[in-house]
Write a protein that holds these residues in place. Sequence first.
Motif, mmCIF file in Angstrom:
data_model
loop_
_atom_site.group_PDB
_atom_site.id
_atom_site.type_symbol
_atom_site.label_atom_id
_atom_site.label_comp_id
_atom_site.label_asym_id
_atom_site.label_seq_id
_atom_site.Cartn_x
_atom_site.Cartn_y
_atom_site.Cartn_z
ATOM 1 N N ALA A 136 0.831 -1.209 0.000
ATOM 2 C CA ALA A 136 0.000 0.000 0.000
ATOM 3 C C ALA A 136 0.865 1.259 0.000
ATOM 4 O O ALA A 136 0.521 2.251 -0.657
ATOM 5 N N CYS A 140 0.320 3.910 -2.938
ATOM 6 C CA CYS A 140 -0.187 5.243 -2.579
ATOM 7 C C CYS A 140 0.907 6.298 -2.517
ATOM 8 O O CYS A 140 0.643 7.429 -2.108
ATOM 9 N N GLY A 142 3.418 6.509 -0.493
ATOM 10 C CA GLY A 142 3.469 6.894 0.908
ATOM 11 C C GLY A 142 4.846 7.233 1.437
ATOM 12 O O GLY A 142 5.037 7.284 2.643
ATOM 13 N N ASP A 168 -9.822 8.740 9.315
ATOM 14 C CA ASP A 168 -8.583 9.459 9.004
ATOM 15 C C ASP A 168 -7.994 10.086 10.264
ATOM 16 O O ASP A 168 -6.785 10.045 10.488
ATOM 17 N N PRO A 186 -0.680 12.768 3.915
ATOM 18 C CA PRO A 186 -1.935 12.339 3.261
ATOM 19 C C PRO A 186 -1.782 11.002 2.546
ATOM 20 O O PRO A 186 -2.698 10.166 2.573
ATOM 21 N N HIS A 187 -0.626 10.766 1.938
ATOM 22 C CA HIS A 187 -0.386 9.496 1.243
ATOM 23 C C HIS A 187 -0.232 8.341 2.231
ATOM 24 O O HIS A 187 -0.646 7.214 1.957
ATOM 25 N N VAL A 189 -1.743 8.147 5.159
ATOM 26 C CA VAL A 189 -3.107 7.831 5.600
ATOM 27 C C VAL A 189 -3.821 7.000 4.536
ATOM 28 O O VAL A 189 -4.490 6.007 4.847
ATOM 29 N N ASP A 190 -3.655 7.367 3.275
ATOM 30 C CA ASP A 190 -4.263 6.593 2.186
ATOM 31 C C ASP A 190 -3.735 5.166 2.166
ATOM 32 O O ASP A 190 -4.488 4.207 1.934
ATOM 33 N N ALA A 191 -2.437 5.004 2.413
ATOM 34 C CA ALA A 191 -1.837 3.664 2.411
ATOM 35 C C ALA A 191 -2.412 2.819 3.541
ATOM 36 O O ALA A 191 -2.719 1.632 3.350
ATOM 37 N N LYS A 193 -5.340 3.158 4.923
ATOM 38 C CA LYS A 193 -6.739 2.826 4.588
ATOM 39 C C LYS A 193 -6.802 1.717 3.534
ATOM 40 O O LYS A 193 -7.658 0.839 3.597
ATOM 41 N N GLN A 194 -5.885 1.772 2.556
ATOM 42 C CA GLN A 194 -5.878 0.711 1.534
ATOM 43 C C GLN A 194 -5.579 -0.636 2.167
ATOM 44 O O GLN A 194 -6.242 -1.644 1.858
ATOM 45 N N ASP A 197 -8.646 -1.790 4.132
ATOM 46 C CA ASP A 197 -9.778 -2.226 3.313
ATOM 47 C C ASP A 197 -9.433 -3.389 2.407
ATOM 48 O O ASP A 197 -10.314 -3.912 1.709
#
Length: 199
Positions: A136, A140, A142, A168, A186-187, A189-191, A193-194, A197
């Motif tokens: 991730a 992303c 990250g 978040d 931000p990246h 956090v996206d990683a 979450k990926q 999920d």
Amino acid sequence: MAPTRRGLLGGAVAVPAAAALAGPLTEAAPAAAGPASPTPAPVAAGELELALTVNGQARTLSVDTRVTLLDALRERLGLAGTKKGCDRGQCGACTVHVDGRRVLSCRTLAATVAGRQVTTVEGLAQGDALHPVQQAFIDCDGFQCGSCTSGQIMSAVALLREGHAGSDAEIREWMSGNLCRCGAYPHIVDAVKQARDGA
């Protein structure tokens, strides 16, 4: 003539010194015979022999009692994935897992992890298959310079296991001990979450 303070102190020093030069008056009694104990492995003065499990492998090494877990991993075991950032426990770059819990390896003495399970970023992947968090971070974007990345990944793996990735804001709070000087938050956090999920 009354004794002086200097004379009394000089005599107090002279008597033990003369006794030490003369040697012991009697020999020490032999130690009582008992069951033979195993001879410890020879180590240098001020060092101890440390047995622990690192990334699933039993390892033994001799370390100075003052050596940190970070230095033992990097300098004794060649696991350079764990980074030395601030060396003060403030940036999180040195984060590893001990018995599944994240710790700052720059603030942890190697001697305190004897017999325990240590996991570094090198121990997350299964062969050529990256851990979902590692993948991730790549997907992303990250990381930028990469200096903090291994610590960020180790903290992200732990917070997912701990169940602190519900939002978040929660992710940011539980990752707040890991600093990114490049500002890739931000990246990151996206990683997380990926990986959460399973995307």
